[in-house]
Scaffold this motif. Structure first.
Motif, PDB file in Angstrom:
ATOM      1  N   THR A  91      38.319  39.871  31.236  1.00  0.00           N
ATOM      2  CA  THR A  91      39.308  39.058  30.546  1.00  0.00           C
ATOM      3  C   THR A  91      39.934  39.893  29.449  1.00  0.00           C
ATOM      4  N   ALA A  92      41.256  39.931  29.437  1.00  0.00           N
ATOM      5  CA  ALA A  92      41.994  40.710  28.449  1.00  0.00           C
ATOM      6  C   ALA A  92      43.163  39.886  27.934  1.00  0.00           C
ATOM      7  N   ASP A  93      43.485  40.048  26.666  1.00  0.00           N
ATOM      8  CA  ASP A  93      44.677  39.427  26.103  1.00  0.00           C
ATOM      9  C   ASP A  93      45.856  40.347  26.385  1.00  0.00           C
ATOM     10  N   LEU A  94      46.831  39.846  27.133  1.00  0.00           N
ATOM     11  CA  LEU A  94      48.008  40.643  27.481  1.00  0.00           C
ATOM     12  C   LEU A  94      49.259  39.980  26.940  1.00  0.00           C
ATOM     13  N   ALA A  95      50.195  40.777  26.498  1.00  0.00           N
ATOM     14  CA  ALA A  95      51.463  40.270  25.979  1.00  0.00           C
ATOM     15  C   ALA A  95      52.196  39.494  27.068  1.00  0.00           C
ATOM     16  N   ASP A  96      52.728  38.325  26.706  1.00  0.00           N
ATOM     17  CA  ASP A  96      53.476  37.502  27.657  1.00  0.00           C
ATOM     18  C   ASP A  96      54.633  38.276  28.293  1.00  0.00           C
ATOM     19  N   ALA A  97      55.218  39.195  27.559  1.00  0.00           N
ATOM     20  CA  ALA A  97      56.367  39.953  28.062  1.00  0.00           C
ATOM     21  C   ALA A  97      56.009  40.858  29.247  1.00  0.00           C
ATOM     22  N   LEU A  98      54.722  41.104  29.479  1.00  0.00           N
ATOM     23  CA  LEU A  98      54.316  41.932  30.616  1.00  0.00           C
ATOM     24  C   LEU A  98      54.420  41.166  31.934  1.00  0.00           C
ATOM     25  N   LEU A  99      54.315  39.830  31.869  1.00  0.00           N
ATOM     26  CA  LEU A  99      54.425  39.000  33.075  1.00  0.00           C
ATOM     27  C   LEU A  99      55.847  39.044  33.613  1.00  0.00           C
TER      28      LEU A  99
END
Length: 161
Positions: free
Chosen positions: A104-112
């Motif tokens: 589980t990793a926190d990823l920036a929404d802009a990467l989606l």
């Protein structure tokens, strides 16, 4: 079937914030990888991101603690070679045949939906290496949809909250 549940990787959120300045929104993304019941030792896996051009964007997790074997994770090793922080807080034990790895990793929404991919390289001692064993588009349409691996991985998927 035993699952390895790993803590959220705050270092990834920080790395993404550095890679993509000005992005404040992020969300936890859980990547679940089920290995096949192959014969052999535990698999070394490198779970990492690439951008729309296929360039390395960050390491999410490396399963396997002996750095001397990382060269067998060849695509990740080549792409991430200039990233001196690539292993900071993102390593754990190798994953046995038939087992499940959850990251589980926190990823920036802009990467989606921006052309990024989750890639996984795999290697097993005394067996053939498998660079880019899995290539999984980081898109909202792909969320929850499993993708088959080429050699050691039965399937990988990512889930969004």
């Amino acid at each position: 079937m035993t699952a390895f549940t790993l803590p959220r990787l705050g270092a990834i959120a920080a790395a993404c914030a550095l890679l993509l300045p000005g992005l404040a929104q992020s969300r936890p993304v859980t990547i679940t990888t089920q290995l096949k019941n192959y014969n052999g030792d535990g698999a070394y896996l490198a779970v990492y991101l690439t951008n729309a051009q296929g360039a390395y964007a960050g390491t999410l997790w490396v399963a396997g603690s002996k750095a001397k074997y990382y060269k067998h994770l060849s695509a990740w090793s080549r792409l991430s070679a200039a990233d001196n922080q690539r292993l900071l807080g993102v390593t754990g034990a190798s994953v046995g045949a038939g087992r499940t790895l959850k990251v589980t990793a926190d990823l920036a929404d802009a990467l989606l939906d921006a052309g990024y991919e989750i890639r996984i390289d795999a290697a097993v001692e005394d067996q053939r290496d498998s660079p880019a064993e899995v290539r999984l588009p980081l898109s909202t349409a792909q969320a929850g949809q499993p993708v088959r691996g080429k050699q050691y991985i039965q399937s990988t998927r990512f889930d969004l909250p």
